[in-house]
Design an enzyme around this catalytic site. Structure first.
Site, PDB file in Angstrom:
ATOM      1  N   ARG A  19       6.138 -12.030   5.318  1.00 39.83           N
ATOM      2  CA  ARG A  19       7.296 -11.545   6.091  1.00 39.83           C
ATOM      3  C   ARG A  19       6.830 -10.502   7.103  1.00 39.83           C
ATOM      4  O   ARG A  19       5.655 -10.130   7.149  1.00 39.83           O
ATOM      5  CB  ARG A  19       8.359 -10.942   5.165  1.00 39.83           C
ATOM      6  CG  ARG A  19       7.877  -9.761   4.332  1.00 39.83           C
ATOM      7  CD  ARG A  19       9.018  -9.119   3.559  1.00 39.83           C
ATOM      8  NE  ARG A  19       9.498  -9.971   2.498  1.00 39.83           N
ATOM      9  CZ  ARG A  19       9.128  -9.860   1.218  1.00 39.83           C
ATOM     10  NH1 ARG A  19       8.275  -8.911   0.861  1.00 39.83           N
ATOM     11  NH2 ARG A  19       9.620 -10.648   0.298  1.00 39.83           N
ATOM     12  N   TYR A 167       0.304   9.277   2.339  1.00 45.95           N
ATOM     13  CA  TYR A 167       0.423   8.053   3.136  1.00 45.95           C
ATOM     14  C   TYR A 167      -0.517   8.088   4.339  1.00 45.95           C
ATOM     15  O   TYR A 167      -1.189   7.094   4.654  1.00 45.95           O
ATOM     16  CB  TYR A 167       1.870   7.873   3.605  1.00 45.95           C
ATOM     17  CG  TYR A 167       2.039   6.751   4.614  1.00 45.95           C
ATOM     18  CD1 TYR A 167       1.786   5.432   4.265  1.00 45.95           C
ATOM     19  CD2 TYR A 167       2.447   7.015   5.925  1.00 45.95           C
ATOM     20  CE1 TYR A 167       1.929   4.396   5.185  1.00 45.95           C
ATOM     21  CE2 TYR A 167       2.598   5.990   6.848  1.00 45.95           C
ATOM     22  CZ  TYR A 167       2.333   4.685   6.473  1.00 45.95           C
ATOM     23  OH  TYR A 167       2.475   3.668   7.390  1.00 45.95           O
ATOM     24  N   LYS A 171      -3.366   5.373   5.218  1.00 52.58           N
ATOM     25  CA  LYS A 171      -3.287   4.561   6.440  1.00 52.58           C
ATOM     26  C   LYS A 171      -4.487   4.838   7.345  1.00 52.58           C
ATOM     27  O   LYS A 171      -5.042   3.916   7.954  1.00 52.58           O
ATOM     28  CB  LYS A 171      -1.969   4.873   7.179  1.00 52.58           C
ATOM     29  CG  LYS A 171      -1.496   3.757   8.087  1.00 52.58           C
ATOM     30  CD  LYS A 171      -1.124   2.523   7.300  1.00 52.58           C
ATOM     31  CE  LYS A 171      -0.857   1.353   8.232  1.00 52.58           C
ATOM     32  NZ  LYS A 171      -0.623   0.102   7.492  1.00 52.58           N
TER      33      LYS A 171
END
Length: 418
Positions: A19, A167, A171
């Site tokens: 997706r 995060y 990343k």
């Protein structure tokens, strides 16, 4: 950007391709007749998120490509190796790897559980490294071989770490792979680049997280797919080690009409995370205008606006809203002149809810820190929390999905839908 047929017969392995951006890139390359390995965990449909590796494979084949759906957990070495071997067995090799799979939790240090920290680092950084390492022997003999990581520029700006350091580290780990591997793989003619969106990209996951709100200001995943197509078309020996922004890539290809990518044409754009300060400020007129305006309100006017906001907030309070929301929000109004702090607590978690103009005994799930003059605009819809966050007018700590839920609630309130 038009398809040119450059990827006919090439084999592309895309992680997280069931997706969102991953699937959009897959469909773009499939139109050329590419072989797509749909590597993702989603074998059965999520109750709130449509799409599986099998439905994505069907769409890819309808678009003109060949598809191999593979159940892959990028954290698991055996799973990764099995998918790569299956891809090579079916298609004869691997020409392109797109590391798109990612996990996100926009929480501060105190609010980040270690299992969530481990998940992000295992998927984002380790998963990218593992998949690249496993594909490398086949990329060495690939046709114009590329590795493309969907990861941001390596910007050492404190604002990109302060609110969600776990995060950001995970990343940036993907981007550090680009930094090192592009140089390491040069002798083999393998390009390694990073691609990142300038604006928020509207996907099913974004829709779920924001309670089906926030589409205005976002762009469609098609812009990332078109930019990826352009990057992967480059000569792998010449074009490597770049940290690219989708709009910049397409401008270099001669694209001038970006409204076609807008979810809501004409709406002010909302910047994504990890965008350099200053470089793109003119693109985000609403945020830039807010950032540049000097506060002209007198203290009495601001206080009156806050009082009016209190009355408006009280109209939100009822048991039904509390059941739907389930969070306690605290607004810390920091006066830049007097250096004083004012605490306003909005309890949408207990009983019929309440709003309190002092330090509350309720432990907040989400904290918003902002200047007093931005409190009323935040509630009236003139200043969106996401825009204020990106333009450094607002600091959010705690439960980020809870913060997005408040934004959706405030939007419905200002639109008269509550």
């Amino acid at each position: 950007m038009f398809n040119t047929g450059k990827f006919v017969g090439k084999t592309v392995l895309i992680t997280g391709a069931s997706r969102g951006i991953g699937k959009e890139i897959a469909l773009k390359l499939a139109k050329d007749g590419a072989n797509i390995v749909v590597a993702a965990k989603t074998a059965t449909a999520h109750p709130k998120l449509p799409g599986t590796i099998y439905t994505a494979a069907e769409e890819i084949e309808k678009a003109g490509g060949k598809a191999l759906p593979c159940i892959v957990d990028v954290r698991d070495e055996a799973s990764v190796k099995a998918s790569v071997e299956e891809a090579v067995k079916k298609f004869g090799g691997i020409d392109i790897l797109v590391n798109n799979a990612s996990a996100i939790s926009l929480t501060d240090t105190e609010s980040t559980e270690m299992k969530r920290y481990d998940l992000m680092h295992s998927i984002n950084t380790r998963g990218t490294y593992l998949m690249t390492k496993t594909c490398l022997p086949y990329l060495k003999s690939g046709k114009n071989p590329h590795v493309l990581n969907i990861s941001p520029p390596l910007l050492m700006e404190p604002r990109w770490f302060a609110n969600h350091v776990a995060y950001t580290m995970a990343k940036y780990g993907m981007s550090m792979c680009v930094l090192g591997q592009h140089e390491e793989f040069k002798p083999h003619g393998i390009a390694v680049n990073a691609l990142w969106p300038l604006t928020a990209i509207w996907t099913a996951a974004m829709e779920m997280l924001s309670d089906k709100g926030g589409e205005a200001g976002s762009r469609k995943p098609a812009i990332m797919a078109d930019a990826a197509y352009a990057v992967l078309s480059k000569n792998s020996r010449d074009f490597t080690g770049n940290f690219l922004i989708d709009e910049d890539v397409l401008k270099a290809e001669g694209v001038t009409d970006f409204e076609r990518y807008a979810c809501v044409p004409g709406a002010p754009l909302m910047p994504d995370f990890f965008i350099p300060s200053g470089t793109y400020d003119h693109k985000f007129s609403t945020g830039a205008a807010i950032g540049k305006k000097k506060v002209a309100h007198e203290a009495g006017v601001i206080e009156e606006e806050i009082k009016q906001t209190f009355e408006a907030a009280k109209r939100l309070l009822n048991g039904d809203i509390v059941k739907k929301t389930g969070f306690v929000y605290q607004f810390i109004l920091k006066d830049p002149v007097t250096k004083t702090e004012r605490f306003i607590t909005l309890d949408l978690k207990n009983g019929d809810g309440e709003i309190i103009d002092n330090q509350s005994s309720h432990k907040p799930d989400v904290k918003f820190t902002l200047a007093p003059e931005h409190f009323a605009p935040l509630f009236s819809g003139k200043l969106r929390p996401t825009t204020a966050l990106m333009t450094k007018k607002l600091k959010i700590s705690g439960d980020m999905p809870g913060a997005m839920k408040l934004e959706s609630l405030l939007r419905k309130f200002t639109e008269g839908k509550l």
